[in-house]
Design a protein around this motif. Structure first.
Motif, short mmCIF file in Angstrom:
data_model
loop_
_atom_site.label_atom_id
_atom_site.label_comp_id
_atom_site.label_asym_id
_atom_site.label_seq_id
_atom_site.Cartn_x
_atom_site.Cartn_y
_atom_site.Cartn_z
N LYS A 245 0.82 -1.21 0.00
CA LYS A 245 0.00 0.00 0.00
C LYS A 245 0.86 1.26 0.00
O LYS A 245 0.54 2.22 -0.69
CB LYS A 245 -0.93 0.02 1.22
CG LYS A 245 -1.84 -1.21 1.32
CD LYS A 245 -2.64 -1.45 0.07
CE LYS A 245 -3.95 -0.73 0.07
NZ LYS A 245 -4.76 -1.00 -1.13
N LYS A 246 1.95 1.25 0.80
CA LYS A 246 2.81 2.43 0.90
C LYS A 246 4.26 1.99 1.08
O LYS A 246 4.53 0.91 1.61
CB LYS A 246 2.42 3.29 2.11
CG LYS A 246 1.01 3.82 2.04
CD LYS A 246 0.64 4.58 3.29
CE LYS A 246 -0.82 5.03 3.23
NZ LYS A 246 -1.23 5.75 4.43
N ASP B 221 6.70 10.31 5.00
CA ASP B 221 5.48 10.60 5.76
C ASP B 221 4.37 9.70 5.23
O ASP B 221 4.21 9.56 4.01
CB ASP B 221 5.13 12.08 5.57
CG ASP B 221 3.90 12.48 6.34
OD1 ASP B 221 2.78 12.14 5.91
OD2 ASP B 221 4.06 13.14 7.38
N LEU B 222 3.60 9.10 6.11
CA LEU B 222 2.54 8.17 5.69
C LEU B 222 1.53 8.81 4.74
O LEU B 222 0.94 8.13 3.91
CB LEU B 222 1.82 7.59 6.91
CG LEU B 222 2.55 6.47 7.64
CD1 LEU B 222 1.84 6.13 8.95
CD2 LEU B 222 2.67 5.24 6.76
N GLU B 223 1.30 10.10 4.87
CA GLU B 223 0.35 10.78 3.99
C GLU B 223 0.96 11.15 2.65
O GLU B 223 0.27 11.21 1.64
CB GLU B 223 -0.18 12.04 4.67
CG GLU B 223 -1.12 11.75 5.83
CD GLU B 223 -2.37 10.98 5.40
OE1 GLU B 223 -2.98 11.32 4.37
OE2 GLU B 223 -2.72 10.03 6.12
N TYR B 224 2.26 11.43 2.63
CA TYR B 224 2.93 11.93 1.42
C TYR B 224 4.09 11.01 1.05
O TYR B 224 5.24 11.40 1.11
CB TYR B 224 3.42 13.36 1.63
CG TYR B 224 2.33 14.28 2.08
CD1 TYR B 224 1.37 14.74 1.18
CD2 TYR B 224 2.22 14.66 3.41
CE1 TYR B 224 0.34 15.57 1.59
CE2 TYR B 224 1.20 15.49 3.83
CZ TYR B 224 0.26 15.93 2.92
OH TYR B 224 -0.76 16.75 3.33
N CYS B 225 3.77 9.80 0.67
CA CYS B 225 4.78 8.82 0.29
C CYS B 225 4.30 8.09 -0.96
O CYS B 225 3.19 8.29 -1.43
CB CYS B 225 5.04 7.83 1.43
SG CYS B 225 3.60 6.82 1.83
N LYS C 86 2.60 5.39 -2.97
CA LYS C 86 1.47 4.50 -2.67
C LYS C 86 1.17 3.65 -3.90
O LYS C 86 0.24 3.93 -4.65
CB LYS C 86 0.26 5.34 -2.27
CG LYS C 86 0.50 6.16 -1.02
CD LYS C 86 -0.63 7.11 -0.74
CE LYS C 86 -0.27 7.96 0.47
NZ LYS C 86 -0.96 9.20 0.52
N GLU D 252 4.11 -0.58 4.11
CA GLU D 252 2.81 -0.88 4.70
C GLU D 252 2.12 -1.79 3.69
O GLU D 252 2.05 -1.46 2.50
CB GLU D 252 1.99 0.39 4.90
CG GLU D 252 0.62 0.10 5.50
CD GLU D 252 -0.23 1.35 5.66
OE1 GLU D 252 -1.47 1.20 5.54
OE2 GLU D 252 0.31 2.45 5.86
#
Length: 111
Positions: free
Chosen positions: A34-35, A73-77, A79, A109
């Protein structure tokens, strides 16, 4: 159905200036990435660190990308939402072009 996500971290160890590290992981079951993140343990910039990524023998970087493009960063990586079959090799090569050493965790992730 409840979907459970997991994390997998692979550490490069210390990569001196001008050197590189290669890491790989072969999942023991089918997964979906996912990431993907790159975390430098001393919070150093990864702009001058080059990354090559190959998953199941398919290169996802042509030839490389700066480590900062993958993200930390989990939001800006990155995906990819990429299905990886059991036994397929996930390979990452990180080249340090900085003037000092880096120590990087490559974090996935996945489901």
């Amino acid at each position: 159905m409840l979907v459970v996500t997991y994390f997998k971290s692979l550490n490069t160890g210390t990569i001196s200036s001008g050197s590189y590290a290669e890491i790989s992981w072969t999942p023991d079951r089918d997964i979906t990435i996912k990431k993907m993140l790159l975390i430098e343990r001393s919070d150093k910039s990864l702009s001058n660190v080059q990354v090559y990524i190959s998953i199941a023998d398919v290169p996802y970087t042509k030839d490389y990308v700066p480590g900062s493009a993958v993200g930390s960063d989990l939001e800006y990586c990155w995906k990819p939402d990429l299905r990886v079959p059991k036994g397929a090799k996930i390979y990452v090569k990180i080249t340090n072009s900085r003037s000092d050493s880096v120590n990087i965790d490559v974090v996935f992730e996945y489901e």
